[in-house]
Design a protein around this motif. Sequence first.
Motif, PDB file in Angstrom:
ATOM      1  N   ILE A   1       6.479  75.814  73.690  1.00 55.20           N
ATOM      2  CA  ILE A   1       5.347  75.856  72.765  1.00 55.20           C
ATOM      3  C   ILE A   1       5.372  77.249  72.158  1.00 55.20           C
ATOM      4  O   ILE A   1       5.290  78.235  72.880  1.00 55.20           O
ATOM      5  CB  ILE A   1       4.013  75.636  73.495  1.00 55.20           C
ATOM      6  N   SER A   2       5.506  77.338  70.830  1.00 56.43           N
ATOM      7  CA  SER A   2       5.485  78.658  70.187  1.00 56.43           C
ATOM      8  C   SER A   2       4.555  78.622  68.983  1.00 56.43           C
ATOM      9  O   SER A   2       4.481  77.633  68.268  1.00 56.43           O
ATOM     10  CB  SER A   2       6.898  79.094  69.776  1.00 56.43           C
TER      11      SER A   2
ATOM     12  N   GLN B   1       9.081  72.183  71.141  1.00 58.80           N
ATOM     13  CA  GLN B   1      10.511  71.896  71.234  1.00 58.80           C
ATOM     14  C   GLN B   1      10.899  71.606  72.670  1.00 58.80           C
ATOM     15  O   GLN B   1      10.305  72.153  73.598  1.00 58.80           O
ATOM     16  CB  GLN B   1      11.340  73.096  70.764  1.00 58.80           C
ATOM     17  N   THR B   2      11.918  70.790  72.838  1.00 59.21           N
ATOM     18  CA  THR B   2      12.506  70.548  74.148  1.00 59.21           C
ATOM     19  C   THR B   2      13.958  70.991  74.077  1.00 59.21           C
ATOM     20  O   THR B   2      14.735  70.496  73.261  1.00 59.21           O
ATOM     21  CB  THR B   2      12.428  69.051  74.515  1.00 59.21           C
TER      22      THR B   2
ATOM     23  N   ARG C   1       3.670  83.972  69.816  1.00 56.42           N
ATOM     24  CA  ARG C   1       3.329  83.695  71.206  1.00 56.42           C
ATOM     25  C   ARG C   1       4.150  82.485  71.629  1.00 56.42           C
ATOM     26  O   ARG C   1       4.308  81.548  70.845  1.00 56.42           O
ATOM     27  CB  ARG C   1       1.842  83.346  71.352  1.00 56.42           C
ATOM     28  N   CYS C   2       4.631  82.493  72.856  1.00 57.97           N
ATOM     29  CA  CYS C   2       5.322  81.285  73.310  1.00 57.97           C
ATOM     30  C   CYS C   2       5.121  81.073  74.802  1.00 57.97           C
ATOM     31  O   CYS C   2       4.870  82.011  75.555  1.00 57.97           O
ATOM     32  CB  CYS C   2       6.804  81.305  72.959  1.00 57.97           C
ATOM     33  N   MET C   3       5.203  79.810  75.166  1.00 64.95           N
ATOM     34  CA  MET C   3       5.162  79.395  76.557  1.00 64.95           C
ATOM     35  C   MET C   3       6.313  78.428  76.775  1.00 64.95           C
ATOM     36  O   MET C   3       6.549  77.538  75.952  1.00 64.95           O
ATOM     37  CB  MET C   3       3.846  78.693  76.899  1.00 64.95           C
TER      38      MET C   3
ATOM     39  N   THR D   1       5.231  84.831  76.789  1.00 56.69           N
ATOM     40  CA  THR D   1       5.444  86.141  76.200  1.00 56.69           C
ATOM     41  C   THR D   1       4.786  86.198  74.824  1.00 56.69           C
ATOM     42  O   THR D   1       4.452  85.160  74.240  1.00 56.69           O
ATOM     43  CB  THR D   1       6.945  86.492  76.108  1.00 56.69           C
ATOM     44  N   VAL D   2       4.604  87.419  74.334  1.00 58.03           N
ATOM     45  CA  VAL D   2       4.012  87.682  73.016  1.00 58.03           C
ATOM     46  C   VAL D   2       4.872  88.740  72.342  1.00 58.03           C
ATOM     47  O   VAL D   2       5.393  89.640  73.006  1.00 58.03           O
ATOM     48  CB  VAL D   2       2.561  88.201  73.165  1.00 58.03           C
ATOM     49  N   TRP D   3       5.016  88.649  71.011  1.00 61.55           N
ATOM     50  CA  TRP D   3       5.767  89.644  70.257  1.00 61.55           C
ATOM     51  C   TRP D   3       5.176  89.763  68.864  1.00 61.55           C
ATOM     52  O   TRP D   3       4.345  88.958  68.461  1.00 61.55           O
ATOM     53  CB  TRP D   3       7.256  89.298  70.188  1.00 61.55           C
TER      54      TRP D   3
END
Length: 169
Positions: free
Chosen positions: A139-140, A75-76, A126-128, A112-114
Amino acid sequence: MRKLVCLLVLMTTLSGCVNMTEPVFETIADEIEKPVAAEPKPIAVWLPDDAAAQTVADGDTGKCYTWGECELRLQTLSSGDIRTTLQKLSGLSPDKLTVMEYRRDGLQIYQTVWSATGEEGITLGRCMVADDGDYHYCISLLSPEDADVAEDFAQICASLDLSGETSEK
């Protein structure tokens, strides 16, 4: 002679005052000009061989890919408050997340991670987020707890390319 010298000095002094330039004034307009926003760059990443593109719900921006029980979203979003972006991606308050922050290739990177428990068991997220100052490139990845996708996610994040050039990765 003395009068002549005084007269000459007076004339040269007064001649310097005649060549004054006009002062430059700043003009003020009533309209506020808004700067033109930069266009978002296309997100390109490496994808696993069995990843298939999925349609994205109306009103949602980005791309979605699935393989096995994993779902990858690209996504943007408009840049701004990273906390708002992380909350949108994870569904959790940013105070409950541990976020790694670093710089790479001129971008500010947040990762981060959840985890979340649901009817189907525990789901890992996970996402960046790569921030270029104008946009958040996100990016997830959502996957079941027992899916071994840590290396895939690391490779996806490492392959992030915002150059707009298409290349085989």
